[in-house]
Design a protein around this motif. Structure first.
Motif, short mmCIF file in Angstrom:
data_model
loop_
_atom_site.label_atom_id
_atom_site.label_comp_id
_atom_site.label_asym_id
_atom_site.label_seq_id
_atom_site.Cartn_x
_atom_site.Cartn_y
_atom_site.Cartn_z
N VAL A 75 0.84 -1.21 0.00
CA VAL A 75 0.00 0.00 0.00
C VAL A 75 0.87 1.25 0.00
CG1 VAL A 75 -1.58 1.39 1.39
CG2 VAL A 75 -2.02 -1.05 1.08
N LYS A 76 1.83 1.31 0.89
CA LYS A 76 2.66 2.51 1.01
C LYS A 76 3.49 2.75 -0.25
CE LYS A 76 2.83 2.61 6.05
NZ LYS A 76 3.68 2.51 7.26
N PHE A 77 3.96 1.67 -0.88
CA PHE A 77 4.72 1.84 -2.12
C PHE A 77 3.82 2.40 -3.22
CE2 PHE A 77 6.28 0.53 -6.24
CZ PHE A 77 7.64 0.81 -6.17
N THR A 78 2.64 1.81 -3.40
CA THR A 78 1.76 2.28 -4.47
C THR A 78 1.27 3.70 -4.20
OG1 THR A 78 -0.11 1.15 -3.40
CG2 THR A 78 1.00 -0.01 -5.19
N PHE A 79 0.96 4.02 -2.96
CA PHE A 79 0.51 5.37 -2.62
C PHE A 79 1.62 6.38 -2.88
CE2 PHE A 79 -3.25 4.76 0.52
CZ PHE A 79 -3.83 3.85 -0.34
N SER A 80 2.87 5.98 -2.66
CA SER A 80 4.01 6.88 -2.86
C SER A 80 4.37 7.04 -4.32
CB SER A 80 5.24 6.37 -2.10
OG SER A 80 5.02 6.34 -0.72
N ASN A 81 3.88 6.12 -5.17
CA ASN A 81 4.30 6.12 -6.58
C ASN A 81 3.13 6.31 -7.54
OD1 ASN A 81 7.37 5.26 -6.83
ND2 ASN A 81 6.50 4.17 -5.09
N VAL A 82 2.11 7.02 -7.09
CA VAL A 82 1.00 7.36 -7.98
C VAL A 82 1.55 8.18 -9.15
CG1 VAL A 82 -1.08 8.77 -8.22
CG2 VAL A 82 -0.81 7.28 -6.24
N GLY A 83 1.18 7.78 -10.36
CA GLY A 83 1.65 8.47 -11.54
C GLY A 83 2.95 7.93 -12.09
N GLN A 84 3.52 6.92 -11.42
CA GLN A 84 4.76 6.30 -11.88
C GLN A 84 4.47 4.89 -12.39
OE1 GLN A 84 7.63 8.11 -11.84
NE2 GLN A 84 6.40 9.77 -10.96
N THR A 85 5.08 4.52 -13.52
CA THR A 85 4.89 3.16 -14.01
C THR A 85 5.75 2.19 -13.20
OG1 THR A 85 6.63 3.52 -15.66
CG2 THR A 85 4.34 3.85 -16.37
N PHE A 86 5.17 1.05 -12.89
CA PHE A 86 5.92 -0.01 -12.23
C PHE A 86 5.17 -1.33 -12.42
CE2 PHE A 86 3.09 1.50 -8.88
CZ PHE A 86 2.62 0.33 -8.31
N SER A 87 5.83 -2.41 -12.04
CA SER A 87 5.23 -3.74 -12.14
C SER A 87 5.36 -4.44 -10.81
CB SER A 87 5.93 -4.55 -13.22
OG SER A 87 7.28 -4.79 -12.85
#
Length: 430
Positions: free
Chosen positions: A219-231
């Motif tokens: 959760v914390k990773f995805t919340f911190s990386n909104v707007g960034q592409t990742f897998s």
């Protein structure tokens, strides 16, 4: 109770049709209130109160109704004998095998059924199969900026539009937060409660997750990386660098569960030149920007990602399929399609240099078609149109300024292509 026209206009045509109406969305986005609006609409058309049954399964009042058979017996004894019964089942996912009961109601009685739920499985083809194809789903979102302004104008004292947009970006669109003048700290306390209820009730408890700390890291990773592409692999490697082992399959499973609970929305990439959806390096956006700030704290550096987030959610509200555009080595923030329509959007918090301006406009100019293109920003600017690209403040895009005209241009272009009108008529219209 403010009338939410966007959703009521979608649902009302299906009253008294042989379809179960399913309303889904993140917790506290306003689904229950829309059920109340529908009931008021029915009463205004002459439906008697005794013809309306309303159950809220997040209430202790109905705690003992937890299976399909119990629900069937409960509803059966309260149905209106002489006329159609309008049955409203709120947060029905709390009932085990609820779809079996609903299917039986439709087969056995004269009923019109409306249900809500906070799990995306209720939108799936699997549910349509259980209900033998007799259902139609409506996605409910937190308030749009236009709805937010309407709430603010009714319950509080709104300020200037652009200042209100900045507040909307921070405060988010949960309806309950717009009923009085909350501070950000007060609002984030409420949102944290929504977040924790969703995480621990809809995900941890329902999926019997034991390693809650792993879920929270995702959760914390995805919340911190909104707007960034990742897998999932990217996230797995990041956690490994922190000596936190989690295989990509587990990461993917957690991301999927967060999507099912409507906290996250997955946005795939689209190859503009190859015209195909790509399967790698997706982006994730939040159901509401307040989730990010309430869980991780307010951060000015996160504003750019949150701008993308609110535009993405607005496009979904308008019924678009939304993708991140891939163009050679470059990226277009959003490619949005809706039937025959298509729009391209670049979003920038501010354009302070010629290099930034070249990047934001250049990407769009390199797309060789005539669909509308926008650069949306929040700083001051003077140029409203550059080689066919519309420049707008994000807040103005949200309230629809300039969009209607561009949509009409698309319609006329299609009309022209199909030669429905003469050249003279086309020129007059344009």
């Amino acid at each position: 109770m403010i009338y939410r026209k966007l959703y009521m206009d979608q649902i009302l045509p299906f009253i008294n049709t042989p379809f179960t109406k399913i309303l889904t969305g993140v917790r506290r986005c306003g689904k229950s209130t829309i059920l109340l609006m529908l009931q008021e609409e029915l009463k205004s058309k002459g439906i008697k109160p005794e013809q309306i049954l309303f159950y809220r399964f997040d209430s202790l009042r109905y705690e003992e109704i937890d299976t399909a058979s119990k629900l069937y017996r409960e509803v059966k004894q309260h149905l209106c004998k002489e006329k159609k019964t309008y049955l409203f089942l709120d947060e029905v996912q709390e009932i085990q095998d609820w779809e079996k009961a609903v299917n039986s109601f439709m087969a056995d009685f004269d009923v019109d059924i409306f249900v809500t739920g906070s799990n995306s499985r209720m939108m799936s083809s699997e549910i349509s199969t259980y209900l033998t194809g007799r259902c139609i789903s409506f996605r409910i979102y937190p308030l749009s900026f236009s709805e937010y302004l309407e709430f603010r104008g009714t319950y509080t004292k709104p300020g200037e539009r652009y200042a209100e947009f900045h507040r909307y970006l921070q405060m988010g669109g949960f309806p309950a937060l717009q009923l009085k003048e909350y501070s950000l700290d007060e609002a984030y306390t409420v949102v944290k409660d929504i977040y924790h209820a969703t995480i621990f009730t809809d995900i941890v408890k329902r999926s019997q997750i034991r390693k809650v700390d792993q879920l929270e890291r995702v959760v914390k990773f995805t919340f911190s990386n909104v707007g960034q592409t990742f897998s999932a692999l990217t996230l797995s490697k990041y956690l490994k660098s922190l000596n936190r082992q989690m295989d990509p399959e587990t990461v993917y499973s957690y991301l999927h569960k967060l999507e099912n609970a409507f906290i996250l929305h997955r946005c795939s990439r689209y190859d503009i030149q190859g015209k195909e959806i790509l399967k790698t390096q997706e982006k994730f956006y939040l159901a509401d920007t307040s989730f990010r700030f309430s869980v991780l704290g307010y951060d000015e550096n996160a504003v750019a990602g949150m701008l993308e987030n609110v535009v993405y959610m607005e496009l979904l509200r308008r019924g678009y399929d939304v993708f991140v555009g891939k163009l050679s080595r470059w990226e277009v923030d959003f490619v949005a399609t809706r039937r025959e329509e298509k729009i391209y959007i670049q979003i920038s918090e501010r354009i302070g240099t010629a290099e930034t301006e070249k990047r934001e406009y250049g990407n769009l100019l390199s797309i060789a078609d005539n669909y509308p293109k926008y650069v949306l920003r929040t700083d001051a600017f003077t140029r409203g149109n550059y080689e066919g690209i519309r420049t707008m403040h994000v807040a103005d895009f949200f309230v629809g300024e300039g969009v209607v005209r561009d949509n009409m241009a698309q319609i006329l272009r299609l009309v022209k292509l199909t030669e429905i009108v003469s050249e003279t008529t086309y020129n007059e219209l344009t």
